[in-house]
Design an enzyme around this catalytic site. Structure first.
Site, mmCIF file in Angstrom:
data_model
loop_
_atom_site.group_PDB
_atom_site.id
_atom_site.type_symbol
_atom_site.label_atom_id
_atom_site.label_comp_id
_atom_site.label_asym_id
_atom_site.label_seq_id
_atom_site.Cartn_x
_atom_site.Cartn_y
_atom_site.Cartn_z
ATOM 1 N N ASP A 12 19.534 32.911 53.861
ATOM 2 C CA ASP A 12 20.153 32.487 52.616
ATOM 3 C C ASP A 12 20.123 30.957 52.615
ATOM 4 O O ASP A 12 20.017 30.334 53.680
ATOM 5 C CB ASP A 12 21.588 33.003 52.553
ATOM 6 C CG ASP A 12 22.351 32.449 51.370
ATOM 7 O OD1 ASP A 12 21.902 32.621 50.232
ATOM 8 O OD2 ASP A 12 23.396 31.812 51.601
ATOM 9 N N ASP A 171 26.059 33.656 54.483
ATOM 10 C CA ASP A 171 27.410 33.098 54.520
ATOM 11 C C ASP A 171 28.380 33.850 53.626
ATOM 12 O O ASP A 171 29.587 33.576 53.662
ATOM 13 C CB ASP A 171 27.393 31.630 54.068
ATOM 14 C CG ASP A 171 27.178 31.492 52.574
ATOM 15 O OD1 ASP A 171 28.075 30.990 51.884
ATOM 16 O OD2 ASP A 171 26.118 31.907 52.078
#
Length: 228
Positions: A12, A171
Site C-alpha cells: 500500500d 496500514d
C-alpha cells in the site's frame, strides 16, 4: 542466497510506504471548507483512512449533503493533494530500507493504492521510490476499491505471480481485509494504532500494533523468510 525465492511483495502507499495522510487531510479540509464544512477534523479524516479517494468523496457528498458532483469533488481533492504532495511527502526510512533489502534480493514488488494513478506516480517520483517500485496499480483502474481484493489481484497479475505467493504491507483495516480476500498474507502496520483491534487486522499474518514506531526493515525481512 535469498530466503525469499518465489515471494512477491505488494505495498500500500499512503500511510504504509509514505507519510501522506497529513496531505490528504489538509486537501480534504480545504475542499470541504469551500463547500461550507468548516469543522472537518483529523479525527474525522481518520474515518476514511484506507479507502480510495473516489469512495471518500462519494461518502462526503452523502454525509455532508454537498451539491457538487462526485467528479467535481474528486478533481478538487486530487488537485489540492498533488499541490501539497509533489515536493514534501516523506518516505518512512525503515520502509525505504525494506524496499532496498527486497530489491537487492530481486524480489518482485508492486504498489497497490486507493489513490489516483497521478498521485501514486507523483509521490513515488518525489521520494525516489519509483526507481525500485515500477509496477503500480490504482483503485481507479479496477472495478472495486479496498476492502475488495481487486487492486491486489491486479498487482499480482501484472507481476505475473500467484496471489498466494504475495505478501501485502498495509496500514488500514480495509486494506488488510482486501489482502485476506485476495488470498494473500499481510503485514499490518496500523496508521492509527488505536484501531489495531479492528477485526480485519486479526487476519494479518503479522500485526505491528504500534504501527510505524514498531516496524523495522530487518524484522520484516526475517519474518518474510520464516513465513515463506
Amino acid at each position: 542466497m535469498s530466503g525469499l525465492g518465489g515471494t512477491s511483495v505488494i505495498f500500500d502507499l499512503d500511510g504504509t510506504l509514505v507519510d501522506s495522510e497529513p496531505h490528504y487531510f489538509e486537501a480534504g479540509r480545504q475542499v470541504l471548507a469551500e463547500h461550507g464544512i468548516s469543522d472537518f477534523t483529523w479525527a474525522d479524516h481518520q474515518r476514511y483512512v484506507g479507502i480510495s479517494t473516489l469512495e471518500t468523496v462519494t461518502l462526503w457528498k452523502r454525509e455532508y449533503g454537498l451539491t457538487a458532483t462526485v467528479d467535481e469533488l474528486l478533481a478538487a481533492k486530487n488537485r489540492r493533494y498533488l499541490e501539497l504532495a509533489r515536493t514534501s511527502t516523506r518516505a518512512y526510512p525503515q520502509m525505504r530500507e525494506f524496499v532496498e533489502l527486497l530489491a537487492a534480493e530481486g524480489v518482485p514488488m508492486a504498489v497497490a493504492s486507493g489513490s489516483s494513478l497521478e498521485a501514486i506516480t507523483t509521490v513515488l517520483a518525489g521520494t525516489g521510490l519509483d526507481a525500485r517500485l515500477r509496477t503500480v496499480v490504482s483503485a481507479d483502474e479496477v472495478d472495486r476499491g479496498k476492502p475488495a481484493p481487486d487492486v491486489f489481484l491486479e498487482a499480482a497479475r501484472r507481476l505475473g505471480v500467484a496471489p498466494g505467493d504475495c505478501i501485502v504491507l498495509e496500514d488500514a483495516a480495509p486494506g488488510a481485509a482486501a489482502a485476506h480476500a485476495a488470498g494473500m498474507r499481510c503485514i499490518a502496520i496500523p496508521y492509527v494504532p488505536a484501531q489495531a483491534d479492528a477485526a480485519d487486522f486479526a487476519t494479518a499474518g503479522l500485526l505491528l500494533r504500534r504501527g510505524q514506531r514498531e516496524f523495522t526493515a530487518r524484522a520484516a525481512y526475517d519474518w518474510l523468510c520464516r513465513a515463506k
